[in-house]
Enzyme design. Structure first.
Site, short mmCIF file in Angstrom:
data_model
loop_
_atom_site.label_atom_id
_atom_site.label_comp_id
_atom_site.label_asym_id
_atom_site.label_seq_id
_atom_site.Cartn_x
_atom_site.Cartn_y
_atom_site.Cartn_z
N TYR A 117 24.17 -11.15 -9.78
CA TYR A 117 22.72 -10.99 -9.80
C TYR A 117 22.40 -9.78 -8.93
CZ TYR A 117 22.77 -15.87 -11.37
OH TYR A 117 22.99 -17.03 -12.06
N GLN A 163 18.91 -17.50 -15.98
CA GLN A 163 19.07 -18.62 -16.88
C GLN A 163 18.08 -18.45 -18.04
OE1 GLN A 163 19.19 -22.39 -14.79
NE2 GLN A 163 20.59 -21.61 -13.23
N GLU A 208 27.25 -15.52 -15.82
CA GLU A 208 25.96 -15.51 -15.12
C GLU A 208 25.62 -14.07 -14.80
OE1 GLU A 208 25.14 -18.19 -11.87
OE2 GLU A 208 26.50 -19.70 -12.72
N ASN A 238 32.70 -24.30 -11.46
CA ASN A 238 31.73 -23.21 -11.25
C ASN A 238 31.86 -22.66 -9.83
OD1 ASN A 238 29.07 -21.75 -11.92
ND2 ASN A 238 28.57 -22.82 -10.02
N GLU A 239 31.99 -21.35 -9.73
CA GLU A 239 31.93 -20.64 -8.43
C GLU A 239 32.67 -21.40 -7.32
OE1 GLU A 239 27.90 -19.43 -7.47
OE2 GLU A 239 27.88 -18.00 -9.13
N GLU A 271 20.64 -24.91 -16.44
CA GLU A 271 21.23 -25.74 -15.39
C GLU A 271 20.21 -26.80 -14.98
OE1 GLU A 271 22.67 -23.54 -12.00
OE2 GLU A 271 23.21 -25.36 -10.91
N ASN A 325 25.89 -24.55 -9.81
CA ASN A 325 26.26 -25.32 -8.63
C ASN A 325 26.05 -26.82 -8.84
OD1 ASN A 325 26.75 -22.84 -7.47
ND2 ASN A 325 24.80 -22.77 -6.36
O1 AHR Z 1 22.20 -19.59 -11.75
C1 AHR Z 1 21.84 -20.06 -10.50
C2 AHR Z 1 23.03 -20.31 -9.60
O2 AHR Z 1 23.65 -19.09 -9.27
C3 AHR Z 1 24.14 -21.12 -10.20
O3 AHR Z 1 23.94 -22.48 -10.01
C4 AHR Z 1 25.35 -20.66 -9.46
O4 AHR Z 1 26.50 -20.72 -10.25
C5 AHR Z 1 25.01 -19.25 -9.02
O5 AHR Z 1 25.26 -19.07 -7.67
#
Ligand code: AHR
Length: 504
Positions: A243, A348, A291, A171-172, A26, A71
């Site tokens: 995460y 990432q 992710e 995304n999100e 990203e 994001n």
């Molecule tokens: O991967 C980091 C961020 O985590 C990304 O930009 C977003 O999609 C997620 O919240």
């Protein structure tokens, strides 16, 4: 402590989609600038990309790299990142409060992927963007007709269409932090209309719609149902993001988070199946876990840089031994869910919550979490096998009986080899594993590698690597059973050569 493991070469979960070994770059922190791209670096290629970093990415054998966000995507105008670099604007990036110089854009990224031998998974902006801007980007990237944006790509030096197959619809979009976040109905409508237009323009593409940003979002479940009601026939995958954190230092609970990941996958798969049944459809929507990783160290330990700087070095996680083991368990979870998870991106890849780190103008090095991914990507391909593990359980905040040993088993594409990936979650106890392999005529261990002998908090740096793979010899075959003595707090891969597969 004794653990019984039973694998049956005929009890197959599903073919493993190679795309579960994907990652993500990203425009965030130093992922791009001084991460993959640093023209002043001594290892830079003719295009300004660091070859020392490419040499660390190549062994990961990535199927896809997702780009450009995240994001960042929701405020990104792809037109800013093409054409002569001197004409490209510097923009404020409202996602990460950084300056974006647009020195790397779609062409540079896609050509870097070509040189790496990997494919891209591109996102279209459905925050500030529109279905039309999504189609314009698709036309630029894949267009074959003599039309404006395909011609622009040709004028910018790439006559051949890039042929990108996999596209993310935003995304999100459920997250309040997202630029132009949407309700499920708002997102469902724009995703549906974008998907229709994009597939009319290029019917060969596959599309990923946004699921919830993480499992504990208050709208989890209803978001997925609503989005699928709007989009189901037009999309191919629904995304999951997650995460995990270890803020309180409760390592046994942290290592059990993969059990939650497993439940999360099953919940979303059930929602997609229910929508398929409701519509009486022949079409399947599979899952894209695009992710996944661990993310919490920087928030408590990192030095937060000034806003509106470039590159703004945020979220540079320094992974430890416990993180390596949980990443191993998370990969095992993806493998055991190979019937529904077809794409997964370790988020990432470089510097920002990443397995690979760089020093600007200096070294590149790999973190603890690099290794479980490396070995699974090299050897965990083919077919995912059903694995039955009877292991002593322990109680923690995630559950009352978390198995001390977590595992996954794969049968190679040529059916000559089984790979076993085992994590011993116990901080103190070795595990004597008795591994029986049913429906096999002959077997022989050809490689056994372990990560062990470190503490939960051990970290690799540019100069030292306390967490690194080593050959492992604590195994023996007796009466058709393989006995492996797993060290406490370890990740282990065992490759077994199969001479003849018994017929069922
Ligand atoms: O991967 C980091 C961020 O985590 C990304 O930009 C977003 O999609 C997620 O919240």
């Amino acid at each position: 402590m004794t653990t019984q493991i039973r694998i049956d070469a005929q009890a197959r979960i599903a073919a493993i989609d190679d795309r579960i070994y994907s990652s993500f770059i990203e425009h965030m922190g130093r992922a791009v600038y001084t991460g993959i791209y640093e023209p002043e670096h001594e290892s830079a290629d003719a295009f300004g990309f660091r070859q020392d970093v490419m040499e660390m990415i190549r062994p990961l054998n990535l199927a896809n790299i997702r780009y450009p966000g995240g994001n960042f995507l929701s405020g990104y105008n792809w037109l800013d990142g093409i054409g002569p670099k001197e004409d490209r604007p510097v923009r404020p990036d409202l996602a990460w409060f950084a300056l974006e110089p647009n020195l790397v854009g779609t062409d540079e990224f896609l050509q870097w992927c070509e040189r790496l031998g990997t494919s891209a998974m591109l996102g279209v902006n459905l925050g500030t963007g529109t279905p039309q801007s999504a189609c314009d980007l698709l036309e630029y990237v894949n267009g074959t007709l003599p039309t404006q944006y395909a011609n622009l790509r040709r004028a910018n030096g790439h006559a051949k269409p890039y042929g990108v197959k996999l596209w993310c619809l935003g995304n999100e979009m459920d997250g309040p932090w997202q630029i132009c976040a949407k309700t499920a109905d708002e997102y469902g409508r724009i995703a549906c209309e974008s998907a229709k237009m994009m597939k009319w323009l290029d019917p060969s593409i596959e599309l990923v719609a946004c699921g919830s940003s993480y499992r504990t979002m208050p709208t989890f479940g209803t978001w997925e149902k609503t989005v699928l009601e709007h989009c189901y026939p037009y999309i191919d995958y629904l995304s999951l993001h997650q995460y995990y954190q270890n803020n309180d230092g409760d390592v046994p609970s942290f290592l059990a988070r993969s059990v939650e990941m497993d439940r999360f996958i099953r919940e979303v798969a059930d929602i997609t199946r229910a929508e398929k049944a409701r519509r009486d459809s022949d079409h399947d929507v599979f899952l894209s876990f695009d992710e996944w990783n661990i993310w919490y160290h920087f928030q408590s330990e990192g030095v937060i840089p000034e806003k509106w700087t470039f590159p703004r070095a945020i979220e540079e996680e320094r992974y430890d031994g416990a993180d390596a083991l949980l990443v191993g368990c998370m990969i095992n979870t993806l493998l055991r869910n190979a019937d529904v998870v077809k794409i997964a991106c370790l988020a990432q890849l470089v510097n920002t919550i990443a397995p690979i780190m760089t020093e600007p103008g200096g070294k590149a090095w790999v973190q603890t979490i690099y290794y479980p991914f490396l070995y699974a990507s090299r050897f965990g391909r083919g077919t995912s096998l059903n694995i039955l593990i009877d292991s002593p359980g322990y109680a923690c905040s995630v559950g009352d009986a978390i198995p001390s040993v977590d595992g996954a088993a794969t049968l190679s594409k040529d059916e000559n080899e089984i790979a076993l990936f085992l994590v011993n979650r116990s901080l103190t106890q070795e595990q004597d594993c008795e591994i029986s392999l049913a429906n096999l005529c002959a077997m022989r261990v050809i490689e056994c590698v372990t990560l062990c002998g470190f503490s939960a908090g051990s970290r690799n740096t540019a100069d030292t690597a306390p967490v690194h793979p080593a050959e492992f010899h604590h195994y023996a075959s007796r009466d058709g059973t393989l006995h492996v003595n797993l060290p406490a707090f370890s990740w282990t891969m065992i490759r077994i050569r199969i001479d003849t597969l018994a017929q069922p």
